[in-house]
Write an enzyme that holds these catalytic residues in place. Structure first.
Site, PDB file in Angstrom:
ATOM      1  CE  LYS B  78      43.125   5.538 -10.662  1.00 41.64           C
ATOM      2  NZ  LYS B  78      44.403   4.944 -11.125  1.00 41.64           N
ATOM      3  CB  SER B 158      45.031   6.132 -14.948  1.00 44.35           C
ATOM      4  OG  SER B 158      45.247   5.282 -13.840  1.00 44.35           O
ATOM      5  CB  SER B 182      48.220   4.472 -13.173  1.00 43.68           C
ATOM      6  OG  SER B 182      47.850   4.346 -14.524  1.00 43.68           O
TER       7      SER B 182
END
Lengths: 96, 493
Positions: B78, B158, B182
């Site tokens: 990420k 997210s 998330s």
């Protein structure tokens, strides 16, 4: 609690150092009011004698010796600067 | 030849251990898959050369008898984990061009354990979003589509790039982060397994900060076993993070015994939301039946402050964010915008106006407002007190039960633009995940079924602090009972 008006949005934007054009202030005031009114349901909760919770970790912060264990990395620190000269970060002139 | 990108981490590990597969072969297949998956927009930076070098090093280490948990396994990272010399922007414009001179502890642990980096993954800007629509690099598409439809769906957020890359066979696993859901919510939207450990288990060093008292790293994988393997490899004490907890990390894979006889599973009555789709209620009920069939005891519990978790979160998280994001000032890294003849303050204001997207600005403004003079007690202090009550709810519940079972999200994946006009309706996506984030307890989302349109749905398992093992064990039982054979139809390659 008080409504967020245009002047308040301008003040918050100033505190947050985010430039917001005048014609956007009304729209943003509407959005922030929507969110804050939804948040105000917290007033229903009785929190008398409840201690505020700042961290989920019970442990005390650790102590360590106050000694230098890093340094000499000026190049690395400045590597991502948008503007650096003579080993310093540079910014627009602050003092006349 | 079998498609190597469809192997699980556990299967690839075992094949490599037997000498029937090299990391080079596995990594090459994945580099191709990453390129082919560009229509998903899951990656914002691809690092194929680095991946091949790491793969060769992994093969050499294995030959030398030094194989570790993740040796030779290609993963995606990420974009909020600092990776030395590689794109790290939390998908924000304000960090333009930032390439850190240091490595986050989570990624360092992965490399120490032999993993291979395929690239950096798309996400909502600064992890602020539930649909991956706020990224400066554009939205990520969910590999899943409704049956017979060509419409694109959001992957959740997210960690949208993390779940899309794993569900779309463009990574065997991915790092992710969870501040209010998330990891779990996007896992539910893509039929993947997402686990967030207890706050303090994973070091936050080198993670771009959103809300520091909530942020916690975790993993996305296609199976529970893979989640156990990858999660274990990123956990552990780190003196560089003051809230890192110094506790031994158990062998998570060994926790997958499949035996939950006698375990007490709590069903929180407050999670029966009015207006929730019937198929989500039905899936939850199915989960309860699976627990009973496996010999667990199901107990109704109450978490009375559940409805206040979201408003509490939307004070605490923006307040911390407004403080954390004050560092983006155009001086030390990233974007700098100086208006003609402007001074220092003009530079700050213009840089932040140009560099932050609308959702990030909204949250900084909310945070600044609730922390400002005259409002601090009424909002921030009040929220911290309600947070204590929410945490106490869980403490009391865990005196009676070992684990809690709930749906992960109140809906399946939705179409683009469906919720992005109304911030509050978007926030409601996290209604089931936020309470556990506020309490800092471990939680996972496991794919448990499909809705009528053929889109995946997840069940959430919450555990006691530092009892990831029970969360994993129950996840494994649900995965096996659900026996989901469905996978997304490959339309993007």
């Amino acid at each position: 609690m008080s409504d967020i008006d245009k002047a308040t949005v301008a003040k918050i934007a100033r505190l947050a150092r985010i430039r917001i054009e005048d014609d956007k202030l009304d729209h943003l005031a509407g959005e922030l009011n929507g969110i804050m009114h939804w948040i105000e349901q917290l007033n229903e909760v009785n929190t008398d004698n409840i201690a505020p919770m700042a961290s989920v970790v019970d442990a005390k912060l650790r102590w360590r010796q106050d000694e230098v264990n890093d340094g000499g990395i000026q190049d690395k620190v400045l590597k991502n600067a948008p503007n650096a000269e003579y080993g310093f970060f540079t910014v627009p002139k602050v003092i006349e | 030849m079998t498609d190597l990108t469809k192997l699980t981490i556990a299967a690839a590990r075992d094949l490599m251990a037997k000498g029937e597969l090299s990391s080079r072969e596995l990594t090459e297949a994945h580099i191709k898959a990453v390129e082919a998956a560009r229509p998903l927009n899951a990656y914002v930076a691809e690092t194929p050369e680095m991946a091949l070098a790491q793969a060769d090093a992994a093969d050499a280490k294995r030959k030398a008898g030094d194989a570790r948990a993740m040796t030779g396994i290609p993963v995606g990272i990420k974009d909020l984990f600092a990776t030395k010399g590689v794109h790290t922007q939390a998908c924000s414009h304000i960090l333009d061009g930032f390439k850190p001179e240091y490595e986050s502890t989570v990624t360092q642990k992965l490399w120490d354990n032999g993993a291979v980096m395929l690239g950096k993954l798309n996400m909502d800007e600064f992890a602020m979003g539930s649909s991956n629509e706020t990224s400066y690099y554009g939205p990520v598409k969910n590999p899943w589509r409704a049956e017979g439809s060509n419409k694109d769906y959001v992957p959740g957020g997210s960690s949208g790039g993390s779940v899309a890359s794993v569900a779309g066979y463009a990574a065997m696993g991915a790092t992710a982060s969870d501040t209010g859901g998330s990891i779990r919510q996007p896992a539910a939207f893509t039929g993947t397994y997402g686990i967030k450990p207890t706050y303090g288990r994973c070091s936050r060093y080198g993670m771009v900060a959103f809300a520091s008292s909530l942020d916690q790293a975790g993993t996305i994988t296609r199976t529970v076993r893979d989640g156990a393997i990858m999660l274990e490899s990123i956990c552990g004490f780190d003196p560089k993070d003051s809230t890192s907890v110094n506790m031994p990390v158990p062998n998570f894979e060994a926790a997958l015994t499949g035996d939950i006889r006698g375990l007490k599973v709590g069903i929180p009555q407050e999670y029966h939301l009015a207006g929730m789709p019937a198929e989500i209620e039905a899936l939850w009920h199915q989960g309860i039946e699976w627990m009973k069939a496996a010999g667990a005891e199901v107990v109704d519990i109450n978490l009375p402050h559940t409805k206040y978790a979201l408003p509490t979160y939307y004070i605490v998280a923006p307040a911390e964010a407004s403080s954390n994001l004050a560092r983006y000032d155009g001086v030390r890294y990233g974007l700098r915008v100086v208006p003609n003849g402007g001074g220092l303050n003009d530079m700050y204001e213009a840089t932040r106006a140009a560099g932050f997207g609308d959702e990030v600005k909204r949250r900084i403004m909310i945070g600044t407002y609730v922390l400002s003079a005259g409002y601090y007690d009424a909002y921030y202090l009040k929220a911290q007190k309600v947070r204590q009550l929410i945490s106490d709810d869980f403490k009391r519940a865990f005196e009676k039960v070992d684990v809690i079972l709930t749906p992960t999200a109140p809906s399946a994946a939705f179409a683009f633009g469906e919720k992005s006009d109304d911030p509050v309706s978007m926030y409601l996506n996290d209604v089931f995940t936020v309470p556990a984030s506020l309490a800092g307890i471990p939680g996972a989302s496991v794919a448990a079924g499909l809705d009528a349109q053929g889109l995946p749905l997840g069940l959430q398992i919450l555990g006691r602090p530092f009892d990831e093992e029970t969360v994993l064990r129950v996840s494994g039982v649900i995965e096996e009972a659900a026996a989901l054979k469905a996978e997304p139809k490959v339309w993007w390659r």
